[in-house]
Design an enzyme around this catalytic site. Structure first.
Site, PDB file in Angstrom:
ATOM      1  N   HIS A 155       0.866  -1.192   0.000  1.00 31.22           N
ATOM      2  CA  HIS A 155       0.000   0.000   0.000  1.00 31.22           C
ATOM      3  C   HIS A 155       0.901   1.239   0.000  1.00 31.22           C
ATOM      4  O   HIS A 155       2.020   1.193   0.510  1.00 31.22           O
ATOM      5  CB  HIS A 155      -0.838  -0.058   1.282  1.00 31.22           C
ATOM      6  N   ASP A 232       3.200  -4.662   8.048  1.00 30.91           N
ATOM      7  CA  ASP A 232       1.981  -3.866   7.915  1.00 30.91           C
ATOM      8  C   ASP A 232       0.816  -4.827   8.098  1.00 30.91           C
ATOM      9  O   ASP A 232       0.527  -5.656   7.229  1.00 30.91           O
ATOM     10  CB  ASP A 232       1.978  -3.211   6.525  1.00 30.91           C
ATOM     11  N   GLN A 235      -4.467  -5.140   6.964  1.00 32.82           N
ATOM     12  CA  GLN A 235      -5.495  -6.023   6.405  1.00 32.82           C
ATOM     13  C   GLN A 235      -5.487  -7.401   7.042  1.00 32.82           C
ATOM     14  O   GLN A 235      -6.371  -8.212   6.776  1.00 32.82           O
ATOM     15  CB  GLN A 235      -5.303  -6.173   4.888  1.00 32.82           C
ATOM     16  N   LYS A 258     -10.214  -0.794  10.637  1.00 34.21           N
ATOM     17  CA  LYS A 258     -10.391  -1.965   9.765  1.00 34.21           C
ATOM     18  C   LYS A 258     -10.740  -3.211  10.564  1.00 34.21           C
ATOM     19  O   LYS A 258     -10.984  -4.266  10.003  1.00 34.21           O
ATOM     20  CB  LYS A 258      -9.118  -2.204   8.954  1.00 34.21           C
ATOM     21  N   CYS A 396      -4.754   2.567  -3.570  1.00 34.11           N
ATOM     22  CA  CYS A 396      -3.495   3.067  -2.977  1.00 34.11           C
ATOM     23  C   CYS A 396      -2.373   2.050  -3.177  1.00 34.11           C
ATOM     24  O   CYS A 396      -1.538   1.846  -2.283  1.00 34.11           O
ATOM     25  CB  CYS A 396      -3.658   3.410  -1.506  1.00 34.11           C
TER      26      CYS A 396
HETATM   27  N1  7TS Z   1      -1.633  -0.760   4.707  1.00 37.67           N
HETATM   28  C1  7TS Z   1      -2.562  -1.515   4.104  1.00 37.67           C
HETATM   29  C2  7TS Z   1      -2.231  -2.916   3.670  1.00 37.67           C
HETATM   30  C3  7TS Z   1      -3.849  -0.978   3.895  1.00 37.67           C
HETATM   31  O1  7TS Z   1      -4.773  -1.730   3.302  1.00 37.67           O
HETATM   32  C4  7TS Z   1      -4.133   0.338   4.317  1.00 37.67           C
HETATM   33  C5  7TS Z   1      -5.451   0.983   4.043  1.00 37.67           C
HETATM   34  C6  7TS Z   1      -3.129   1.057   4.974  1.00 37.67           C
HETATM   35  C7  7TS Z   1      -1.888   0.481   5.144  1.00 37.67           C
HETATM   36  C8  7TS Z   1      -3.359   2.422   5.520  1.00 37.67           C
HETATM   37  O2  7TS Z   1      -4.204   2.359   6.622  1.00 37.67           O
HETATM   38  P1  7TS Z   1      -4.703   3.702   7.334  1.00 37.67           P
HETATM   39  O3  7TS Z   1      -5.732   3.229   8.300  1.00 37.67           O
HETATM   40  O4  7TS Z   1      -3.517   4.310   7.993  1.00 37.67           O
HETATM   41  O5  7TS Z   1      -5.263   4.569   6.243  1.00 37.67           O
HETATM   42  N2  7TS Z   1      -6.156   0.412   2.977  1.00 37.67           N
HETATM   43  C9  7TS Z   1      -7.260   0.913   2.385  1.00 37.67           C
HETATM   44  C10 7TS Z   1      -7.951   0.243   1.371  1.00 37.67           C
HETATM   45  O6  7TS Z   1      -7.635  -0.844   0.921  1.00 37.67           O
HETATM   46  N3  7TS Z   1      -8.991   0.973   0.969  1.00 37.67           N
HETATM   47  O7  7TS Z   1      -9.023   2.098   1.696  1.00 37.67           O
HETATM   48  C11 7TS Z   1      -7.951   2.071   2.578  1.00 37.67           C
END
Ligand code: 7TS
Length: 438
Positions: A155, A232, A235, A258, A396
């Site tokens: 990501h 990371d 997910q 999430k 992303c």
């Molecule tokens: N890493 C992964 C694998 C992600 O899927 C996401 C967000 C992030 C980092 C960033 O997370 P945040 O909470 O700091 O924003 N992924 C997604 C997505 O798949 N659709 O919207 C956000």
């Protein structure tokens, strides 16, 4: 055409349970009488709303999950009964807020099986956690010529902080390639663990493919090569049981929103020995033990990395969310989601002109696809008209899209509250897309 007509699997697939009169009733239940999808769905009142005159079908949990009543109630209770700032007050409310916030930290520690509560740092989310490691751990230690290793499926949150670091330090990014199924090329990975490699930053689960990476094995090899590893977990955490000690991850990052918790709260786990050696990259209240204009002494762990008033309600709500899924059981959630993923994969395979992106052996509930006739954004818009929420775009993960030769995909992502009825609606919606574009 009935847009909500069920997909008919072949006889060997997904038979309804004895006594169930339809696939909707059989809804992916493994043979477990305590498996109560209808009950779980009732925990999420938002699922009862309508969108454009149809019942909401929410298939965008990888972007953010919906929140159970338990979490919403806990937030309300906190704001109505307790609200105060933490680590400051001589008064009762502040003591209660501090207690609840610190109990939330204990809850996260137990959930991740971290050795110590000092290893749990509350941050805004995965993105902030990774930036913290890039700036506080890596920046003072990385030299020109050093290499940071990523994978082709990261990501942007696990790419851009490292690019900034490379600009600051003269280090270079290296990227582990993936195969057409969306799995790590193992030989290439091992070859990239050179003496120049200092840090591996890898996602446990790909948000755009659903691939589950073998991070435990990757960490073992990386450690053998003297490489520090950040995982990371954005997910992974809603779908897999994570044990940071068993993984031996040096750093592990995830977001509350999430995993059925609030937005604006997340966690960085770090091994104490590493965190102790790190200076903060953000200054402010709470992260100090003594300040004069000449010099500041930093606070002990974990407060050293929590500058400013934290998201107190968020941390408490996150702990409630973790209690909620622990109450159901991650194994049970995984079984349910796996059954749905298989059902959905088979159903989508029967749609002409649809190409699934991400066919790894080891996957969680993400169905990313392109269609011959329709652009991903058109698919998203047409499905929305039927009350079906998916995400369309690059997710992303632009370098990943490039790897697969597409600009964007449509992505349906599953959570514990999804049912076969949802998949059937998706399939019917995609037939409608085909009809409109033919
Ligand atoms: N890493 C992964 C694998 C992600 O899927 C996401 C967000 C992030 C980092 C960033 O997370 P945040 O909470 O700091 O924003 N992924 C997604 C997505 O798949 N659709 O919207 C956000």
């Amino acid at each position: 055409m009935n847009l909500r007509q069920p997909f008919s699997p072949s006889p060997s697939q997904a038979k309804p349970k004895a006594g169930a009169s339809s696939y909707a009733e059989a809804d992916g239940r493994p043979d477990d009488s305590t498996f109560d999808l209808a009950g779980w769905r009732q925990d999420f009142p938002i699922l009862n709303r309508q969108v454009h005159g149809s019942p909401l079908i929410y298939l965008d949990s990888a972007a953010t999950s919906q929140k159970p009543l338990a979490v919403v109630d806990r937030l309300q209770q906190y704001y109505l009964q307790t609200n105060a700032n933490v680590h400051r007050g001589a008064h009762t409310l502040s003591e209660e807020a501090t207690f609840a916030y610190e109990v939330a930290r204990d809850r996260v520690q137990a959930f991740l099986n971290a050795r110590q509560r000092e290893e749990i740092i509350f941050v805004r989310g995965t993105t902030e956690a990774i930036n913290l490691v890039a700036q506080s751990y890596a920046r003072p230690r990385i030299k020109p010529g050093d290499e940071i290793l990523l994978t082709a499926m990261e990501h942007h949150s696990n790419i851009v902080p490292w690019q900034i670091l490379c600009q600051q330090t003269g280090a270079q990014l290296r990227v582990v390639p993936i195969n057409d199924a969306g799995e790590i090329e193992w030989q290439a990975f091992t070859a990239l663990l050179t003496p120049h490699c200092r840090l591996l930053a890898v996602t446990q689960v790909s948000n755009a493919l659903g691939t589950v990476n073998p991070v435990a094995e990757m960490i073992t090899l990386a450690h053998d090569a003297g490489v520090v590893v950040l995982v990371d977990g954005a997910q992974a955490i809603p779908h897999l049981q994570v044990d940071v000690q068993a993984l031996d991850a040096d750093f592990y990052a995830f977001s509350g929103h999430k995993v059925y918790g609030p937005t604006g709260i997340g966690v960085l786990y770090g091994k104490r020995a590493l965190l102790e050696e790190m200076d903060p990259y953000q200054g402010g209240g709470d992260m100090i033990s003594r300040v004069s204009f000449e010099k500041t002494d930093y606070n002990v762990l974990p407060y050293r990395f929590e500058a400013g008033t934290p998201h107190i309600a968020g941390a408490i709500g996150l702990a409630t969310a973790l209690d909620y899924i622990a109450g159901i059981g991650l194994n049970r959630i995984a079984l349910h989601e796996r059954a749905l993923l298989d059902y959905g994969t088979q159903a989508l395979a029967m749609i002409e002109g649809l190409r699934l992106i991400g066919t790894a052996q080891n996957k969680v509930g993400i169905l990313s696809f392109v269609m011959a006739e329709a652009h991903a954004h058109d698919i998203g818009t047409i499905l929305d008209q039927q009350g079906i929420a998916i995400r369309a775009g690059h997710h992303c993960a632009m370098p990943l899209m490039e790897r697969f030769g597409v600009a964007a995909t449509a992505r349906a992502s599953l959570a514990l509250y999804n049912s076969r009825t949802d998949i059937d609606a998706l399939v019917a919606g995609l037939h409608e897309v085909q009809r409109l574009f033919h």
